[in-house]
Write a protein that holds these residues in place. Sequence first.
Motif, PDB file in Angstrom:
ATOM      1  N   ASP A  81     -42.738  -3.784 -25.563  1.00  0.00           N
ATOM      2  CA  ASP A  81     -41.348  -4.175 -25.260  1.00  0.00           C
ATOM      3  C   ASP A  81     -41.102  -5.665 -25.505  1.00  0.00           C
ATOM      4  N   LEU A  82     -41.530  -6.157 -26.663  1.00  0.00           N
ATOM      5  CA  LEU A  82     -41.338  -7.574 -26.982  1.00  0.00           C
ATOM      6  C   LEU A  82     -39.864  -7.949 -27.101  1.00  0.00           C
ATOM      7  N   GLN A  83     -38.994  -6.956 -27.303  1.00  0.00           N
ATOM      8  CA  GLN A  83     -37.568  -7.286 -27.423  1.00  0.00           C
ATOM      9  C   GLN A  83     -37.016  -7.896 -26.140  1.00  0.00           C
ATOM     10  N   TRP A  84     -37.762  -7.741 -25.033  1.00  0.00           N
ATOM     11  CA  TRP A  84     -37.309  -8.314 -23.766  1.00  0.00           C
ATOM     12  C   TRP A  84     -38.054  -9.603 -23.411  1.00  0.00           C
ATOM     13  N   CYS A 111     -41.955  -3.293 -30.259  1.00  0.00           N
ATOM     14  CA  CYS A 111     -40.567  -3.520 -29.847  1.00  0.00           C
ATOM     15  C   CYS A 111     -39.684  -2.449 -30.477  1.00  0.00           C
ATOM     16  N   VAL A 116     -33.157  -5.529 -31.754  1.00  0.00           N
ATOM     17  CA  VAL A 116     -33.424  -6.947 -32.025  1.00  0.00           C
ATOM     18  C   VAL A 116     -32.431  -7.443 -33.071  1.00  0.00           C
ATOM     19  N   LEU A 122     -36.732 -13.108 -30.267  1.00  0.00           N
ATOM     20  CA  LEU A 122     -37.860 -12.461 -30.942  1.00  0.00           C
ATOM     21  C   LEU A 122     -37.750 -12.624 -32.453  1.00  0.00           C
TER      22      LEU A 122
END
Length: 829
Positions: A81-84, A111, A116, A122
């Motif tokens: 969940d890198l988008q957060w 993500c 994004v 990101l």
Amino acid sequence: MMNHQNQTHIRQVKKSIHSSLQRDLHLLIDMIPALKQLVGSCDVSSSTRGVNATQRLKLATRNLVRAMSSQENPLVLFMDDLQWADSSSLDLLTVLASDKACRGLVLIGACRYEEVALEDDLADFLRNLEDLKKTIITTILLHNLPIWAVNDLVSEKLQISQKRAKPLTKAIYKKTLGNILFVVQCLEALFDKDILVRDEHGQWEWDPRDLLAWSNGVKTVTDLVKHKIQQLSSESQIVLTTAACCGTQIDKFLLAEILPEIDVSSALDQATRRGLIVNQESGSFKFVHDRVQQSAYDLIPETKRAEFHLDLGQKMQKHLHKKDQDTHVFLIIEQMSRGSSLLQDQDDKDKLASLCLHAGEKASQSSDFKRACDYISQGINMLSKRRWRDQYYLSLDLYNAAAEAKYCTIEYADLDRYISELLANARSLRDKIRAYSTMMLALSARHKLQELVDVGISVLDKLGEKIPSKSSFPRVFAEIVKTEWMLRNKTDDDILNLPDICEPDKVDAMSILNILAYSSWRARRDMFPFVACRMVQLTIQYGKCAASSYGFQLFSVLMNFTGKPAVCHRYSEVGLRILNQYNIQEWTPRVYVIYYGCNLCFARPMHTLVEPLNHAHDVGLTTGDYETSATASGLAFSIMFFLGKHLKEVENVGSSRLQLMDEYKQDQCRRTSAPVLQTIQNLRGKSKDPLVLTGTFMDQEEVMSAAAANKDLSLTVVISFHRLFLAYIFNEYELALQMAGLISSTSVTLVLQYHHFYNGLVQAALAQKHKWNHRRRFIRAAKKAARNLKKLSRFCPSNAQNKLSLLEAEICFSKGDFDSAVPLYQRSI
């Protein structure tokens, strides 16, 4: 991961971690509690203020990864969940992903690419890695299952033919678009609704009309999951909705504390059996998907959510022990903030503001300054319009904390606004000192050294320590004489046995003088004697503190300046002994830089200075004093150059140190250190013009413009010396003479003896080029340089005797006295 390694490897990693991190280990244990299981407990070093604290955490994290990974034993970090991810976390990942020295690290991030946008943090992070850091990024797109794969899954799950499964698959795919989790959820829902049933032969079947009615009745999968949650007991629903407010991770023990009337364990077990959450370990659960969390949260009516969050935050404050409240303070703040619009009583708002202050300070201690800014700003918003009357001390603390957090995030416009309001409303000078200190640090970071000195002098005047705004030789001389008079009849032991300074105004004055010292030396050298003398005077009159060790080193510089090397040596030793008395690591770099890089550079063999300066560099990195660390490292590789070390070796060491200066934004120190490396490049034929310091490491015109704008005398001296050196090497003596004129012979710096040496060589070379009637003035100038060099050689002949012999030989040669020149040449060799 480490639990499955052999014990020998674990011991090696543990040793490497302790060696690499030293006093920074506690920072990472705070961030990664599980690390304590590997390395054990550790001592907590003092905190670091400002941008340095952020850089210190980044350096510590990078060193940890280096210690734990290698090509033989790689480390894989997976982040979901890198988008957060927030910008601070992405900054930390940038340091790890761009670390060329770490060859055993694999970073894997996941993500939802459709969430994004191009302007998101990101997206900026990935572009920066590829374009600026030249990091190789491999993109792997994981799509939802195609309809044929969903059909295979349904067919295999129900043990029916693919042809028979197609109508059911179409209905499921229409709702899920192939998301595997949602496919499973749909199948379970069809079981629960008795739409999927077994016939008399045990085969699965369904009524197409029931399937159509179900498909039309379910708008989204979220509705499906919400309905599944609503089938749980009321207690389980309360537990899940409460957990959903707290994040994807579910802490069973926290829920049990704030919901004492509910059997939380049973409620979580029921949700686990229904496939809504998964049991991890030691009382920790997790929602199987963020859509499940969202569905649980949606059970709270939108009009009631603010009230629910506020009530949840108040329950946490009521039921949690004080230690647990501190552990979960960020969560408490988040809940109460979402319901803060319902707070009517100012006392309740003040309590929330105080909690925001605590959360901001805690975030700052973890170097999460952006989060700290948010908490503190929120606390300020809770204050009343008459905050400086009704909530004075809380306002004071919040505005100070806000200014310091903005200093750390390099948001100087906001910092100026907070400090301006605080200074306009503070009731006493004591209440303003913290803000003045932050202001001066920010001015230093912005390279506004002149303004910094003016502010420092003004604050000292308010503290009863008046320093003249304009300097003159009589005033400087009087200040030095006054200091020497106060030191008369004082033995070293008398100074060392002075009591600790107690008077608050004088403690504040020592703090301001400490900030002022470096900037006055660089930009207002006429003010420097007053700063150095006043630190010693306050120590003698009111008692000593750790800053006294630095003050005595600065005073020793003045003693060297006035031609009293024995006095310089005595008080520099006293300063070092005061440092040892307090044993505070944070002061080691500052004291060592002056002691070894200035006061002893003529008194000891130069090769003995490199190791302590490198030690100062290392300590500065661990304590977060990156400015002094950079200064020490620059001095160390400059000495290596002067000692005649192989140019490639010096360039390798220096370029790695310059990389650190760039990484930690030490622009001022970088500009001062770069001329050495650019000189090496010029000598190795790697620049367009060997007489101009422009190339890989610096742009001469740009750096000189910065020096002029900031009135940076030290930088001007360094650049002028290296141009003098190059001009002499390449036989451009007129240019060398011009550069020599820009260097003050009274500057007590590392280049002083080399200035005398090369200035003398230039004068002797020019004498040889002129007829006798014009030759005399050059010979006189060369002799003067030789006399100055001879004075320095008395303290440590090994540093200057060979240079003195060569200079004297050149003078004899320029006069035509070849018989005297030959033995001097031989002696110099």
